[in-house]
Design a protein around this motif. Structure first.
Motif, short mmCIF file in Angstrom:
data_model
loop_
_atom_site.label_atom_id
_atom_site.label_comp_id
_atom_site.label_asym_id
_atom_site.label_seq_id
_atom_site.Cartn_x
_atom_site.Cartn_y
_atom_site.Cartn_z
N ARG A 164 0.84 -1.21 0.00
CA ARG A 164 0.00 0.00 0.00
C ARG A 164 0.87 1.25 0.00
N CYS A 185 -2.96 -7.42 -4.61
CA CYS A 185 -4.18 -8.17 -4.88
C CYS A 185 -4.04 -9.61 -4.38
N LEU A 227 -3.96 -9.83 -0.51
CA LEU A 227 -5.29 -9.62 0.06
C LEU A 227 -6.17 -10.84 -0.16
N ARG A 273 -9.53 -11.44 1.75
CA ARG A 273 -10.03 -10.07 1.66
C ARG A 273 -10.25 -9.68 0.19
N GLU A 326 -12.70 -8.42 -1.38
CA GLU A 326 -13.34 -7.12 -1.64
C GLU A 326 -12.32 -5.99 -1.67
N GLU A 327 -11.23 -6.12 -0.90
CA GLU A 327 -10.15 -5.13 -0.95
C GLU A 327 -9.22 -5.39 -2.13
N GLN A 335 -7.48 -3.36 -6.64
CA GLN A 335 -6.09 -3.54 -7.06
C GLN A 335 -6.02 -4.31 -8.38
N THR A 354 -10.48 -12.85 -8.63
CA THR A 354 -11.08 -12.03 -7.57
C THR A 354 -12.60 -11.96 -7.76
#
Length: 155
Positions: free
Chosen positions: A81, A98, A101, A106, A108-109, A113, A135
């Motif tokens: 980040r 990506c 995460l 994660r 959704e986060e 990316q 994703t």
């Protein structure tokens, strides 16, 4: 590049000793350690280099790679980040962020990316498209995953 690792190491150590305001020697020692499968040693060298030049994208990227190898996920995510704050167009930072995460459940986060990686590569990178399709699938957005996979087939 010529395979003279001992000589290169000698010179990188000399840079670190004789020019303490230049991160290059330490960064190269870290990269040497990373490429030779010693991520903990690499991270230590990168941390010393970062103390000299904290807002340098390449150091942050290499630190993140070492943290990923060490599976120190929260630190790797934080470092990636930070990299993207320093250089928002660093596509090589988007993909590992990506992935990190997603590994940490994660998605959704991870989605922004993956989308950013596709945008930065103008939809021409199979790796970026694969990350986006995966994703989407993890989020249960199967229509989008299938559409993205179709774009991969077109490439």
């Amino acid at each position: 590049l010529r395979g003279e690792d001992e000589l290169a190491t000698k010179h990188w150590l000399a840079v670190a000793e004789h020019d303490p305001d230049d991160q290059y020697g330490l960064s190269m020692l870290g990269w040497r350690d990373y490429t030779q499968g010693r991520p903990a040693e690499a991270l230590a060298a990168f941390e010393r280099a970062e103390a000299i030049e904290p807002y340098f994208a390449k150091i942050n990227y290499h630190m993140a790679l070492a943290l990923v190898k060490l599976e120190r996920w929260p630190e790797a995510i934080e470092r990636l980040r930070r990299l993207l704050v320093i250089d928002p167009n660093h596509v090589e930072g988007c993909l590992p962020l990506c992935q990190a995460l997603r590994i940490n459940h994660r998605p959704e986060e991870a989605l922004p990316q993956a989308r950013r990686a596709v945008e930065l590569t103008r939809g021409e990178s199979l790796d970026a498209l694969a990350a986006l399709a995966g994703t989407y699938a993890e989020l249960g957005q199967f229509k989008e995953a299938e559409s993205t996979a179709g774009k991969m087939l077109n490439i």
